[in-house]
Each structure stands twice: as structure tokens, then as C-alpha cells.
Design a protein around this motif. Structure first.
Motif, PDB file in Angstrom:
ATOM      1  N   ALA A  55      35.829  44.540  77.987  1.00  0.00           N
ATOM      2  CA  ALA A  55      35.991  45.730  78.815  1.00  0.00           C
ATOM      3  C   ALA A  55      35.094  45.698  80.058  1.00  0.00           C
ATOM      4  O   ALA A  55      35.181  46.591  80.911  1.00  0.00           O
ATOM      5  N   GLY A  56      34.215  44.720  80.152  1.00  0.00           N
ATOM      6  CA  GLY A  56      33.323  44.615  81.306  1.00  0.00           C
ATOM      7  C   GLY A  56      31.986  45.301  81.141  1.00  0.00           C
ATOM      8  O   GLY A  56      31.254  45.472  82.113  1.00  0.00           O
ATOM      9  N   VAL A  57      31.649  45.686  79.908  1.00  0.00           N
ATOM     10  CA  VAL A  57      30.364  46.337  79.648  1.00  0.00           C
ATOM     11  C   VAL A  57      29.336  45.250  79.303  1.00  0.00           C
ATOM     12  O   VAL A  57      29.534  44.502  78.345  1.00  0.00           O
ATOM     13  N   PRO A  58      28.264  45.139  80.077  1.00  0.00           N
ATOM     14  CA  PRO A  58      27.247  44.129  79.775  1.00  0.00           C
ATOM     15  C   PRO A  58      26.703  44.300  78.351  1.00  0.00           C
ATOM     16  O   PRO A  58      26.237  45.386  77.979  1.00  0.00           O
ATOM     17  N   SER A  59      26.793  43.228  77.578  1.00  0.00           N
ATOM     18  CA  SER A  59      26.337  43.269  76.192  1.00  0.00           C
ATOM     19  C   SER A  59      26.127  41.854  75.697  1.00  0.00           C
ATOM     20  O   SER A  59      26.702  40.902  76.226  1.00  0.00           O
ATOM     21  N   SER A  60      25.309  41.750  74.667  1.00  0.00           N
ATOM     22  CA  SER A  60      25.001  40.433  74.116  1.00  0.00           C
ATOM     23  C   SER A  60      24.417  40.590  72.728  1.00  0.00           C
ATOM     24  O   SER A  60      23.786  41.605  72.417  1.00  0.00           O
ATOM     25  N   LEU A  61      24.607  39.558  71.921  1.00  0.00           N
ATOM     26  CA  LEU A  61      23.875  39.502  70.664  1.00  0.00           C
ATOM     27  C   LEU A  61      22.395  39.350  70.990  1.00  0.00           C
ATOM     28  O   LEU A  61      22.038  38.706  71.977  1.00  0.00           O
ATOM     29  N   VAL A  62      21.544  39.921  70.180  1.00  0.00           N
ATOM     30  CA  VAL A  62      20.116  39.650  70.292  1.00  0.00           C
ATOM     31  C   VAL A  62      19.881  38.403  69.446  1.00  0.00           C
ATOM     32  O   VAL A  62      20.060  38.416  68.242  1.00  0.00           O
ATOM     33  N   ARG A  63      19.534  37.347  70.102  1.00  0.00           N
ATOM     34  CA  ARG A  63      19.419  36.055  69.418  1.00  0.00           C
ATOM     35  C   ARG A  63      18.033  35.874  68.805  1.00  0.00           C
ATOM     36  O   ARG A  63      17.039  36.300  69.377  1.00  0.00           O
ATOM     37  N   ASN A  64      18.010  35.182  67.666  1.00  0.00           N
ATOM     38  CA  ASN A  64      16.722  34.826  67.073  1.00  0.00           C
ATOM     39  C   ASN A  64      16.246  33.529  67.718  1.00  0.00           C
ATOM     40  O   ASN A  64      16.973  32.898  68.500  1.00  0.00           O
ATOM     41  N   PHE A  65      15.048  33.116  67.401  1.00  0.00           N
ATOM     42  CA  PHE A  65      14.472  31.964  68.083  1.00  0.00           C
ATOM     43  C   PHE A  65      15.279  30.697  67.848  1.00  0.00           C
ATOM     44  O   PHE A  65      15.505  29.915  68.774  1.00  0.00           O
ATOM     45  N   ALA A  66      15.739  30.483  66.621  1.00  0.00           N
ATOM     46  CA  ALA A  66      16.523  29.276  66.320  1.00  0.00           C
ATOM     47  C   ALA A  66      17.804  29.250  67.155  1.00  0.00           C
ATOM     48  O   ALA A  66      18.207  28.199  67.659  1.00  0.00           O
ATOM     49  N   GLU A  67      18.448  30.407  67.323  1.00  0.00           N
ATOM     50  CA  GLU A  67      19.666  30.467  68.141  1.00  0.00           C
ATOM     51  C   GLU A  67      19.368  30.160  69.605  1.00  0.00           C
ATOM     52  O   GLU A  67      20.146  29.472  70.271  1.00  0.00           O
ATOM     53  N   VAL A  68      18.263  30.651  70.095  1.00  0.00           N
ATOM     54  CA  VAL A  68      17.880  30.376  71.483  1.00  0.00           C
ATOM     55  C   VAL A  68      17.571  28.890  71.648  1.00  0.00           C
ATOM     56  O   VAL A  68      18.060  28.231  72.564  1.00  0.00           O
ATOM     57  N   GLU A  69      16.783  28.366  70.737  1.00  0.00           N
ATOM     58  CA  GLU A  69      16.387  26.955  70.839  1.00  0.00           C
ATOM     59  C   GLU A  69      17.590  26.025  70.750  1.00  0.00           C
ATOM     60  O   GLU A  69      17.652  25.019  71.458  1.00  0.00           O
ATOM     61  N   ASN A  70      18.561  26.346  69.907  1.00  0.00           N
ATOM     62  CA  ASN A  70      19.714  25.476  69.694  1.00  0.00           C
ATOM     63  C   ASN A  70      20.876  25.746  70.638  1.00  0.00           C
ATOM     64  O   ASN A  70      21.889  25.053  70.580  1.00  0.00           O
ATOM     65  N   ASN A  71      20.741  26.712  71.528  1.00  0.00           N
ATOM     66  CA  ASN A  71      21.789  27.010  72.481  1.00  0.00           C
ATOM     67  C   ASN A  71      21.880  25.871  73.502  1.00  0.00           C
ATOM     68  O   ASN A  71      20.850  25.413  74.006  1.00  0.00           O
TER      69      ASN A  71
END
Length: 179
Positions: A85-101
Motif C-alpha cells: 500500500a506504500g506505507v513505510p514498514s519493515s520487520l525489526v531484524r535481530n542481529f543474526a538476520e542483519v549479519e546474514n543479510n
């Protein structure tokens, strides 16, 4: 205020049924879209919430309503609906998700450094990358007391005798390495 933004409502992290999501409804246009997307069109023109100024004033009433709404679905479902719909949103990532992105690797966000005691380990890279001066960590964390003597001498203008006195009295830690 936790993750809330003082001048925009809603603009914060909410708990979905499985994990947290971050949303940013930063305009009246987005507010209308947001209300329709979360299946709460009644909120859009509600006298307490129809403008951002009113939403700020009535934050304590609105936020629990939104908390209940977001608790009804998985975070991934909410993010998919809101982003479509165009509403800025995101999952709040944990550290492992950030590191492995994959973006973390592309942006070199966790480079390997060699430490004299800890050995090779990942550190947090520089988040802002400039084309001419990209910046990157190139020194490992200092050992306990490694720079104490030079800091005391350079910053506080202490002489060797004063620094030795502080070490002798146990006020500062004596480095085991060279300074």
C-alpha cells in the motif's frame, strides 16, 4: 517514549503476533492509506485521530488500539500489506538476520579484523560509505590499559612521574603491552 517518534503518530515499533515491525505513517495521505490497509477505516476521520496533531495529543488512546490490531497477524503479513500500500514498514531484524543479510556483505558491514589476543573476528563496519573516503575499521579494540599512559600524558598533560604514581596507587590500570 521507547521507539515512538515525538512529532509523528503512528511512527514506532509494534508487536505483531510473532515478532516486531516498524511503521512510519508520516503524512495525512499515508494515514488514510494506513487506516484502510489495517482494516480500520473508522480511525481515519475519528475526531481524536484525523490529523497528526490530534494523534500526538491522543497517542495514549490510539497506540493501544493499534497494538491490538497488529497482534492479530504475523509480522510478515503486516509488512507485505503495508508495503504493497506504500506505507513505510519493515520487520525489526535481530542481529543474526542483519549479519546474514546480503546487503551487509555487499556494504562490508562486518569486516574481519585480527586482534592480538582474540584473533580474527568480525567487527561492525562504518555505516556511511563515501566514494572518496569510504572509511573502514582498521585497528582492533585496544587491550585493557593499552593506551592509558599515552592518554594521561597527551590529554591530561601528566608527566611520567605522575602517571607512575597513579599506577602505583591502583587508580589506573597498568598496560601489559607497549603504549
Amino acid at each position: 517514549m521507547g521507539t515512538s517518534f515525538p512529532t509523528v503518530v503512528p511512527y514506532r515499533v509494534y508487536q505483531a503476533s510473532d515478532r516486531e515491525i516498524a511503521i512510519a505513517v508520516g503524512s495525512e495521505r499515508l494515514w488514510a492509506i494506513f487506516c484502510a490497509t489495517i482494516a480500520r477505516p473508522d480511525l481515519e476521520k475519528h475526531p481524536d485521530f484525523r490529523t497528526n496533531a490530534l494523534r500526538i495529543e491522543n497517542r495514549e488512546t490510539l497506540e493501544p488500539i493499534l497494538e491490538r490490531v497488529f497482534s492479530t497477524r504475523f509480522a510478515g503479513e503486516w509488512v507485505e500489506l503495508l508495503q504493497a500500500a506504500g506505507v513505510p514498514s519493515s520487520l525489526v531484524r535481530n542481529f543474526a538476520e542483519v549479519e546474514n543479510n546480503p546487503q551487509s556483505e555487499i556494504r562490508k558491514m562486518f569486516p574481519l579484523l585480527n586482534h592480538p589476543v582474540a584473533g580474527a573476528h568480525k567487527v561492525t563496519g562504518t555505516p556511511v560509505k563515501l566514494s572518496e573516503t569510504p572509511g573502514q575499521p582498521n585497528l582492533p579494540a585496544p587491550l585493557l590499559g593499552e593506551h592509558t599512559q599515552s592518554v594521561l600524558k597527551e590529554v591530561f598533560d601528566l608527566d611520567d612521574e605522575s602517571v607512575d604514581d597513579l599506577i602505583r596507587r591502583g587508580i589506573v590500570f597498568e598496560s601489559r603491552g607497549s603504549d
